[in-house]
Design an enzyme around this catalytic site. Structure first.
Site, PDB file in Angstrom:
ATOM      1  N   ASP A 375      29.591  18.087  40.193  1.00  0.00           N
ATOM      2  CA  ASP A 375      29.878  18.542  38.838  1.00  0.00           C
ATOM      3  C   ASP A 375      29.209  19.912  38.618  1.00  0.00           C
ATOM      4  OD1 ASP A 375      30.929  17.576  36.064  1.00  0.00           O
ATOM      5  OD2 ASP A 375      28.995  18.491  35.663  1.00  0.00           O
ATOM      6  N   ASN A 383      31.951  27.937  29.458  1.00  0.00           N
ATOM      7  CA  ASN A 383      33.233  28.241  28.822  1.00  0.00           C
ATOM      8  C   ASN A 383      33.020  28.807  27.432  1.00  0.00           C
ATOM      9  OD1 ASN A 383      35.314  27.863  30.621  1.00  0.00           O
ATOM     10  ND2 ASN A 383      35.584  25.701  30.156  1.00  0.00           N
ATOM     11  N   ASP A 392      37.767  29.586  34.423  1.00  0.00           N
ATOM     12  CA  ASP A 392      38.687  29.324  35.538  1.00  0.00           C
ATOM     13  C   ASP A 392      38.237  30.073  36.791  1.00  0.00           C
ATOM     14  OD1 ASP A 392      40.157  27.751  33.878  1.00  0.00           O
ATOM     15  OD2 ASP A 392      41.744  29.234  33.499  1.00  0.00           O
ATOM     16  N   GLU A 420      35.711  19.959  35.465  1.00  0.00           N
ATOM     17  CA  GLU A 420      34.813  20.678  36.366  1.00  0.00           C
ATOM     18  C   GLU A 420      34.209  19.767  37.423  1.00  0.00           C
ATOM     19  OE1 GLU A 420      32.263  19.383  32.833  1.00  0.00           O
ATOM     20  OE2 GLU A 420      34.322  19.974  33.253  1.00  0.00           O
TER      21      GLU A 420
END
Length: 509
Positions: A375, A383, A392, A420
């Site tokens: 993770d 983000n 991204d 993620e």
């Protein structure tokens, strides 16, 4: 297996084209609607910015006059010559600033001492006003904006801007007041093109209505603290946008709200979505009708084409080639369906299939099957800070590092498990080997040195949970391996992230 007739594929093709035509029109209309709302949001934001700047400038000019009066009273005193000069100065300020309705000074008992109009009404006293009571009970310096009221002098609705006046010993000596004419704001707001159903307003941070267009006198001083708009503003107390249905008139509007830089007020500019989308609706309905007619004509011609195919061998051959091309395209799409479009890793579907296959193979051969669940640490914060496009790019970089450190043996698989979270499947690998592979991946990601302001380490890192087992036929299930690796991942997160850990039932070594 019986081959389907070419007429079937032709009918399917025409149907798909018609559906695609309608779908593309729908997508175009939806994107046009989104672009229109985005432009409306920008317009509302710009309007709110202009309103906030105007309100700030208006109140700052009035407050500058008040500060001057406060200093003169505290320094020069309130003798007869001084009061005469104060009256002249007040009158000058009112003439120079069109937003001012009047300037006043009340002593500690609330009596009218001097004002910009001239002689005070007999027995006039303002000790009952909300702003006067507040200043008498609070020693804070600086201006205060109170609740609007109808002026006792002119009858106009005004916004009170006041300052406390102190005696040399710091005790309460009275209040200087500037009354800002609400009509001044109304005239300014009347110049905005907000359509027939738009609305703009100036409010206090407690939700008290000061000025609103459309104007209703009975709404001045009312509270909107119970409305969705105020709840949205009060959560952030900063610039924002949202779509809310007005509690004033029931109109659905796109709102932009913005606080003033200097004073505890905020403005809102709201444009009616019904008005904004009216032209879009007309254009969409007309274009959709045309597209449906075109699709109907295309379907009719397709039907006639199918009938002709029975008599034309050449057309049959061409349609057969089209069918083969369509089959090839479907095969390509099926292959792409097993790959994650963002990271280039295997997707969740391929991972689930591979996990089931490798788990069965490990059960048959009595081999160990390793799994690492990975993770990206604090990815939501990444983000929020850098934006989804940068997020991204971050995921692609992490996936590339993991793919480069995934063994190239048959059955080894790196996949995007979701969001993620990534997963690495390692057949014929025990927990120590799985842990070693995951540690190399963790180090490789850290070595990228991708900046991450939301992480205590300042860079993008990953946490990994590893597990391995030799499956027993009829006892173990593939999902149990995923759960154990997942628990290990949660341990890694709880232990501080940027690390690789095993489940509690697998001691190190």
């Amino acid at each position: 297996m019986k081959r389907l007739p070419i007429t079937f594929w032709t009918t399917l093709f025409v149907t798909l084209v018609c559906v695609a035509l309608v779908a593309l029109d729908f997508q175009r209309s939806w994107l046009a609607r989104k672009a229109l709302l985005d432009q409306t949001t920008r317009n509302a934001t710009n309007l709110a910015s202009a309103m906030a700047g105007h309100a700030d400038d208006t109140l700052r000019a009035a407050d500058t006059s008040l500060a001057d009066l406060e200093e003169r009273i505290e320094v020069d005193g309130t003798g007869t010559p001084q009061l005469r000069r104060l009256h002249g100065l007040m009158a000058t300020h009112v003439r120079a600033l069109p937003q001012l309705n009047g300037l006043f000074f009340y002593d500690a008992a609330g009596r009218w001492i001097v004002n910009s109009f001239g002689a005070a009404p007999p027995g006039a006293n303002n000790a009952d006003r909300e702003y006067f009571i507040w200043h008498r009970e609070h020693r804070q310096a600086g201006p205060r904006i109170g609740k609007p009221f109808a002026s006792r002098t002119t009858g106009k609705w005004v916004i009170p801007l006041s300052r406390r006046v102190d005696k040399p010993d710091g005790s309460f000596a009275g209040v200087v007041l500037a009354t800002v004419d609400i009509e001044y704001f109304r005239q300014f707001y009347a110049g905005f093109d907000i359509g027939g159903k738009g609305a703009v307003a100036l409010l206090t941070n407690e939700g008290t209505m000061l000025v609103r267009r459309p104007y209703r006198q009975d709404r001045i001083g009312s509270s909107i603290a119970h409305t969705p708009l105020f709840r949205a503003y009060s959560r952030v107390a900063t610039t924002g946008t949202g779509m809310f249905r007005s509690t004033q008139d029931g109109e659905l509007r796109l709102n932009s709200y913005r606080p003033l830089r200097t004073y505890p007020l905020f403005v809102t500019a709201a444009l009616s979505t019904e008005e904004v989308l009216a032209h879009w609706w007309r254009d969409t309905l007309m274009r959709t009708a045309g597209v449906l007619m075109l699709a109907g004509m295309l379907a009719l011609f397709g039907w006639r084409l199918v009938r002709q195919m029975h008599r034309r061998l050449q057309a049959e051959q061409e349609l057969r080639e089209a069918r083969d091309a369509l089959a090839s395209l479907n095969a390509t799409l099926e292959k792409l369906a097993l790959q994650d479009g963002l990271t280039g890793l295997a997707n969740r579907r391929q991972f689930d299939v591979s996990l089931g296959n490798e788990f069965s193979r490990a059960t048959r051969h009595g081999a160990s099957l390793g799994l690492a669940m990975i993770d990206v640490d604090h990815f939501k914060a990444y983000n929020d800070h850098y934006g989804h496009s940068a997020g991204d790019d971050c995921l692609r970089a992490v996936a590339r590092a993991i793919r480069e450190h995934t063994p190239k043996r048959a059955g080894d698989l790196a996949a995007r498990y979701g969001g993620e979270e990534l997963a690495v499947l390692l057949p014929n690998t025990d927990v120590a080997g799985t842990e070693a592979v995951a540690e190399r991946m963790r180090a490789a990601v850290a070595a990228l040195r991708l900046p991450h302001a939301g992480s205590a380490l300042g860079i993008v890192t990953i946490s990994a949970g590893v597990a391995a087992q030799v499956p027993r036929r009829g006892i173990d299930e593939a999902g149990a391996l995923v759960e154990r690796a997942d628990r290990a991942l949660y341990r890694a997160k709880a232990a501080g992230r940027d690390r690789v850990m095993r489940p509690v039932d697998l001691p190190p070594g």
